[in-house]
Design a protein around this motif. Structure first.
Motif, PDB file in Angstrom:
ATOM      1  N   ASP A   1       0.873  -1.169   0.115  1.00 16.53           N
ATOM      2  CA  ASP A   1      -0.238   0.093  -0.021  1.00 16.53           C
ATOM      3  C   ASP A   1       0.951   1.194   0.084  1.00 16.53           C
ATOM      4  OD1 ASP A   1      -2.643  -1.027  -0.261  1.00 16.53           O
ATOM      5  OD2 ASP A   1      -2.845  -1.314   1.911  1.00 16.53           O
ATOM      6  N   ALA A   2       1.995   1.283   0.670  1.00 16.25           N
ATOM      7  CA  ALA A   2       2.924   2.543   0.681  1.00 16.25           C
ATOM      8  C   ALA A   2       3.626   2.839  -0.522  1.00 16.25           C
ATOM      9  CB  ALA A   2       3.838   2.168   1.788  1.00 16.25           C
ATOM     10  N   GLN A   3       3.566   1.656  -1.458  1.00 18.15           N
ATOM     11  CA  GLN A   3       4.219   1.891  -2.690  1.00 18.15           C
ATOM     12  C   GLN A   3       3.510   2.470  -3.804  1.00 18.15           C
ATOM     13  OE1 GLN A   3       6.011  -2.241  -2.810  1.00 18.15           O
ATOM     14  NE2 GLN A   3       8.004  -1.350  -3.278  1.00 18.15           N
ATOM     15  N   ALA A   4       1.817   2.047  -3.376  1.00 16.94           N
ATOM     16  CA  ALA A   4       0.976   2.494  -4.460  1.00 16.94           C
ATOM     17  C   ALA A   4       0.505   3.860  -4.172  1.00 16.94           C
ATOM     18  CB  ALA A   4      -0.311   1.497  -4.799  1.00 16.94           C
ATOM     19  N   PHE A   5      -0.114   4.652  -5.141  1.00 20.64           N
ATOM     20  CA  PHE A   5      -0.536   5.869  -5.114  1.00 20.64           C
ATOM     21  C   PHE A   5      -2.184   5.640  -5.025  1.00 20.64           C
ATOM     22  CE2 PHE A   5      -1.765  10.256  -5.961  1.00 20.64           C
ATOM     23  CZ  PHE A   5      -0.909  10.890  -5.322  1.00 20.64           C
ATOM     24  N   HIS A   6      -2.812   6.046  -3.786  1.00 21.47           N
ATOM     25  CA  HIS A   6      -4.016   6.148  -3.646  1.00 21.47           C
ATOM     26  C   HIS A   6      -4.846   7.567  -4.115  1.00 21.47           C
ATOM     27  CE1 HIS A   6      -2.056   3.135  -1.325  1.00 21.47           C
ATOM     28  NE2 HIS A   6      -3.136   2.418  -1.282  1.00 21.47           N
TER      29      HIS A   6
ATOM     30  N   ILE B   1      -2.053   4.530   7.915  1.00 19.82           N
ATOM     31  CA  ILE B   1      -2.813   5.522   7.691  1.00 19.82           C
ATOM     32  C   ILE B   1      -2.346   6.213   6.380  1.00 19.82           C
ATOM     33  CG2 ILE B   1      -3.795   7.940   8.510  1.00 19.82           C
ATOM     34  CD1 ILE B   1      -2.513   5.546  11.067  1.00 19.82           C
ATOM     35  N   ILE B   2      -3.166   6.364   5.373  1.00 22.74           N
ATOM     36  CA  ILE B   2      -2.763   7.066   4.072  1.00 22.74           C
ATOM     37  C   ILE B   2      -3.168   8.248   4.056  1.00 22.74           C
ATOM     38  CG2 ILE B   2      -2.798   6.663   1.589  1.00 22.74           C
ATOM     39  CD1 ILE B   2      -2.566   3.825   2.199  1.00 22.74           C
ATOM     40  N   LEU B   3      -2.671   9.172   4.027  1.00 19.32           N
ATOM     41  CA  LEU B   3      -3.080  10.745   3.581  1.00 19.32           C
ATOM     42  C   LEU B   3      -2.660  11.417   2.252  1.00 19.32           C
ATOM     43  CD1 LEU B   3      -1.720  12.140   7.236  1.00 19.32           C
ATOM     44  CD2 LEU B   3      -3.902  10.832   6.735  1.00 19.32           C
ATOM     45  N   ARG B   4      -3.691  12.400   1.768  1.00 22.85           N
ATOM     46  CA  ARG B   4      -3.319  12.877   0.726  1.00 22.85           C
ATOM     47  C   ARG B   4      -2.972  14.469   1.138  1.00 22.85           C
ATOM     48  NH1 ARG B   4      -5.694  11.698  -3.866  1.00 22.85           N
ATOM     49  NH2 ARG B   4      -4.411  13.246  -4.929  1.00 22.85           N
ATOM     50  N   THR B   5      -1.824  14.742   0.418  1.00 25.32           N
ATOM     51  CA  THR B   5      -1.208  16.252   0.751  1.00 25.32           C
ATOM     52  C   THR B   5      -1.306  17.003  -0.509  1.00 25.32           C
ATOM     53  OG1 THR B   5       0.891  15.728  -0.112  1.00 25.32           O
ATOM     54  CG2 THR B   5       0.238  15.222   2.180  1.00 25.32           C
ATOM     55  N   ALA B   6      -1.627  18.244  -0.520  1.00 28.95           N
ATOM     56  CA  ALA B   6      -1.630  19.110  -1.588  1.00 28.95           C
ATOM     57  C   ALA B   6      -1.216  20.556  -1.323  1.00 28.95           C
ATOM     58  CB  ALA B   6      -3.191  19.513  -1.739  1.00 28.95           C
ATOM     59  N   ARG B   7      -0.449  21.239  -2.423  1.00 27.11           N
ATOM     60  CA  ARG B   7      -0.154  22.519  -2.213  1.00 27.11           C
ATOM     61  C   ARG B   7      -0.460  23.205  -3.516  1.00 27.11           C
ATOM     62  NH1 ARG B   7       6.305  23.188  -4.042  1.00 27.11           N
ATOM     63  NH2 ARG B   7       6.176  22.432  -6.070  1.00 27.11           N
ATOM     64  N   TYR B   8      -0.325  24.446  -3.653  1.00 30.86           N
ATOM     65  CA  TYR B   8      -0.652  25.215  -5.013  1.00 30.86           C
ATOM     66  C   TYR B   8       0.478  25.736  -5.515  1.00 30.86           C
ATOM     67  CZ  TYR B   8      -3.205  28.169  -8.084  1.00 30.86           C
ATOM     68  OH  TYR B   8      -3.885  29.049  -9.130  1.00 30.86           O
ATOM     69  N   ASP B   9       0.623  25.526  -6.854  1.00 30.57           N
ATOM     70  CA  ASP B   9       1.630  25.767  -7.684  1.00 30.57           C
ATOM     71  C   ASP B   9       1.427  27.280  -8.376  1.00 30.57           C
ATOM     72  OD1 ASP B   9       3.982  26.096  -9.379  1.00 30.57           O
ATOM     73  OD2 ASP B   9       4.033  24.137 -10.001  1.00 30.57           O
ATOM     74  N   ASP B  10       2.085  28.211  -7.815  1.00 29.95           N
ATOM     75  CA  ASP B  10       1.818  29.534  -8.539  1.00 29.95           C
ATOM     76  C   ASP B  10       2.036  29.724 -10.077  1.00 29.95           C
ATOM     77  OD1 ASP B  10       0.503  30.440  -5.982  1.00 29.95           O
ATOM     78  OD2 ASP B  10       2.818  30.959  -5.473  1.00 29.95           O
TER      79      ASP B  10
END
Length: 363
Positions: A62-67, A82-91
């Protein structure tokens, strides 16, 4: 690669710099816990971590795959993933970059596997190391620090996405046509962002259940949950707003298309008027421009012009009219005569000649 590997006991880090992987695995039996941070590790590196800490093979896969969605899994050996999705804005790209963090959590170790550039955790580690009272609660404190960092990083993304939507709104509701592709792109980004935010509510709700987290950390998890609820509501509202903006933009496009059609119709009307004006002139010029010797010799008076010229124009028009009328009459189906044929449906008796009262029916 290994970003950092630290051993914590009694609320403090027990050494400077990162310790080797074998030494970290041995410290797990001495009380306290180990926090190992990895960034986009390869299969061999993950296999070494799995062998050192006894991780379940499915958890490592699971850690190797992208969810697409955050989730939490509990394994029989007591390890929780626990798998978390992160995000950031590219200006520069005016787009949202996403990443993923897989957290293996047990009583004596925490392993955070980061995927993507939008998954920085250095701030979470340094902030937690300044809170020894939270570190003393155990390895669950690292999960709070990671969740707090991830949820806090959502707020700038929401603000930038709101700014992009306001720009699109200003364009559409000013009567101008906005690029439909840009609206679709924003709505897809908002949908992907919603998939990262909304399922995380269930993961946090699980941490708030009785016995899932130390009592001293429950207020902190509730605070993160409240912030996540606000982000979830804003992202859901942005998705609905973008759907409305898309419909409004389609309406503006339809209005603009109707205006173009009206302008084309007006242009055609003016051209038709000009053609009607020049039609008799074209006939006169064309008639007198013929080089037939017979016409030139015989059209020597107004009467000859009316008979040969105007008559020659009206005769084919009359013949064409008669031919079209006869064809229309031939193609029109005959109408049934009144009173002929059955006046009622099959098997239904008609009303007698005596009219109302039913006397004829009973006769």
């Amino acid at each position: 690669m290994i970003v950092d590997c630290a051993y914590y006991r009694d609320g403090h880090r027990q050494h400077e710099g990162a310790i080797p992987l074998e030494q970290a695995a041995a410290r797990c039996t001495q009380g306290g816990f180990v926090w190992l941070g990895l960034f986009e590790p390869g299969p061999d590196e993950l296999a070494e971590v799995r062998a050192s800490f006894g991780l379940h093979e499915l958890a490592v896969e699971d850690a190797q795959a992208f969810h697409l969605r955050p989730k939490a899994e509990q394994y029989e050996d007591g390890t929780e993933l626990i798998i978390l999705r992160t995000a950031r804005y590219d200006d520069e790209a005016e787009a949202i970059d996403t990443g993923e963090i897989s957290v293996f959590m047990a009583e004596h170790f925490v392993i955070a596997v980061r995927q993507g550039i939008a998954s920085e955790l250095a701030g979470a580690r340094s902030r937690l190391e300044t809170r020894p009272e939270l570190l003393r609660t155990g390895s669950t404190s690292t999960l709070w620090a990671i969740l707090d960092q991830v949820v806090d990083s959502y707020a700038p993304v929401v603000a930038e996405l709101e700014r992009d939507i306001e720009q699109i709104e200003a364009t559409v509701f000013s009567g101008a046509v906005a690029p439909t592709e840009r609206i679709y792109f924003l709505r897809r980004e908002a949908t992907d962002f919603y998939r990262a935010v909304h399922p995380l509510l269930a993961v946090l709700a699980r941490r708030l259940q009785a016995g899932r987290s130390p009592a001293g950390l429950l207020p902190y998890f509730r605070d993160v949950h409240d912030h996540l609820l606000l982000v979830n509501e804003e992202v859901a509202a942005q998705r609905d707003l973008l759907a409305t903006v898309l419909e409004a933009n389609i309406a503006v496009i339809s209005v603009e298309q109707n205006k173009i059609n009206l302008r084309q119709t007006a242009t055609m009307e003016r051209l038709t008027i000009l053609a009607s004006v020049f039609l008799p002139l074209s006939f006169v010029v064309g008639f007198f421009g013929q080089n037939f010797a017979w016409l030139v010799r015989n059209v020597t008076s107004l009467t000859a012009f009316l008979v040969l010229g105007i008559g020659g124009l009206l005769l084919p028009c009359l013949l064409l009219y008669l031919w079209l009328r006869g064809r229309r009459t031939h193609d029109t189906p005959p109408q049934p005569e009144v009173g002929t044929g059955p006046a009622h449906g099959p098997g239904r008796p008609g009303r007698g000649k005596t009219g109302s009262g039913g006397a004829a029916d009973t006769a």
